[in-house]
Write an enzyme that holds these catalytic residues in place. Sequence first.
Site: not given
Length: 660
Positions: A27-28, A211-212, A242, A592
């Site tokens: 996504k970044t 973002d997020e 998330q 993770r």
Amino acid sequence: MLNPQQLAAVEYCDGPLLVLAGAGSGKTSVITQKIAHLVQRRKLPAAKIAAITFTNKAAREMRERVGRLVSSEEAAALTVCTFHALGLKFLQIEHARAGLRRGFSVLDADDSEGIVKELAPKGAKPDVLFGIRNLLSRAKNAGLSPEEALAAARSPKELEAATIYETYQQRLAAFNAVDFDDLIRLPLRILETDAECRDAWRERLRYLLVDEYQDTNDAQYRLLRALAGERGRMTCVGDDDQSIYAWRGANPENIEQLGRDWPNLRVIKLEQNYRCGKRILRAANRLIAHNPHLHEKKLWSEHPEGAPIRVLECKDAEHEAERVAAIAATLAEKHKARWHDIAILYRGNFQARPLEKALRLARIPYHLTGALSFLDRAEVKDLLCYLRLLTNPSDDAAFLRVVNCPKREIGAATLEKLGQFAQSRHCSLLEATRSDGVLRQLSPRPAAALAKFSELIDELRSASLHESAADLVERVLQRTGYAAELAASIPDQPTRDRKLGNLRELADWFRAMQRDSGGAGDLAAQLALLSHADRDDPGNAVRMMTLHAAKGLEFRFVFIVGCEEGTLPHEGAIDEGRVDEERRLMYVGITRAKELLTLSWSAKAKKYGEILANQPSRFLHELPQEDLHWQGRDPEADREVVRETAESHMARIAAMLAGG
């Protein structure tokens, strides 16, 4: 090289866009590439673009990545920051509309709690004070004014907090200060009520990237809506799977709200995972499928299958910690893992103690995320309060912290008289120290000490007009006698050196952050926005942290400990019907891991002096059993693991003896 879905997300700029970005889906890259696309292809000036993140660390990393795609001038012109930093920037520009004077202060949590303690009923216990502060914060995060909070109060506790809210805000106004929650609430209030200001900011920031997005609370969403306007000039990137911060105000329903507020919303899903092995990803998908979804998605990966997911049944927390330490040592010895490739994740910080003990005994270096923040250290807070007072003489909270630091023979009775005088004259405490009337009411020694303190602050304020913030820190340390008192009052050399080193580091931070247009006040306000995680440099050590703190990170090898009912999911969440969020937390932990995932649980636990029997977490049974290796159920596989661990253990003992 972008995949088709990523490319579509980058190129779509004609309306509001929601990018549902699964864990490890890049996504970044989408956000940074889209910024470059807006600047280079759409010819939008970089100064008109704002990318909003949830941590300063993420903002720095994003700016660095964008800097590799556009010119240095364009990168410098971008706004890349957190919601709170954007709110701070807004208030520094629009301070008059917010009823603030230039150079206002941002109070930290301790200052805020101190004011609440003063305003609360006398003798209120710490848990009551915490509850009031929490209700105040919730009201502000909902964008409520004191009047609206009072009207919305439904319980005696809410009514008490709402009543204190109004007086609390009056106190902040007298200090020319805001608290952390005001950095969102005040800009929101202005943008929603002042059409001229709203239009000006929509022109100032013509495209927004968030973002997020799933972590936004109600006030942050309303701020986004006010800035984006009817045309919805924005891209929101997030993952409903998330969303793990409802306990601090995040509202996962904001994803659904986007579609209601902008019916032309386009949704693009990023489902290719670039992080995890197929087996780990399959387990994550199976687990999260038990939660309801507005937008269904299924992550997939081109990585190899990977090793089976280990499930360890342990006798108790100490046994669990010993096994985790032994396996970590094996990973380093046999698989040449670097310590920082390994993470141990848990539901709550209370689980860290036996793990720390086991790692120390095994001589394994570790770093514990969530230790005392640098900015929370007493000596650092003292210096920051000096700077706050220099830039804002009305900051009574800062005055009270430093007026007797170092000791100046100014006692509680003196400060009480000073406070009464300041209140009667509607002036700040610092201003009151300059009054002959108040000084005549005091004994000669405290009166002289207050007068001398006032002169010292005036001298330092004059210096602040032409010195850099870093030099100002050094001057404050010397002229106040703070450094000398610190050196004289701490006999323990390592402790003394560490504290003085922290103060030197504070000066270094200011030196690095200093801008031509920024004074000490602005920098102090910026420092108030920083979090402990943004400054950690743990080096080559095993990472230990809560599952919440692990979000956004990745490791080759991951342990999730405490996978039993009542711990994960947490007993409070079970009682309150919040198991879906606990499942998302487990999903975050699983995703993770890049190569190897180990899950462990303890059959027994000590609680209130009793030994209680545990049950394995329901989440373990929701995973695909064919992808798990439950230790104890496959003797052949167990023997191999035991042999490998024993060899590694003996090798470490030999190495320690040789080094001893």
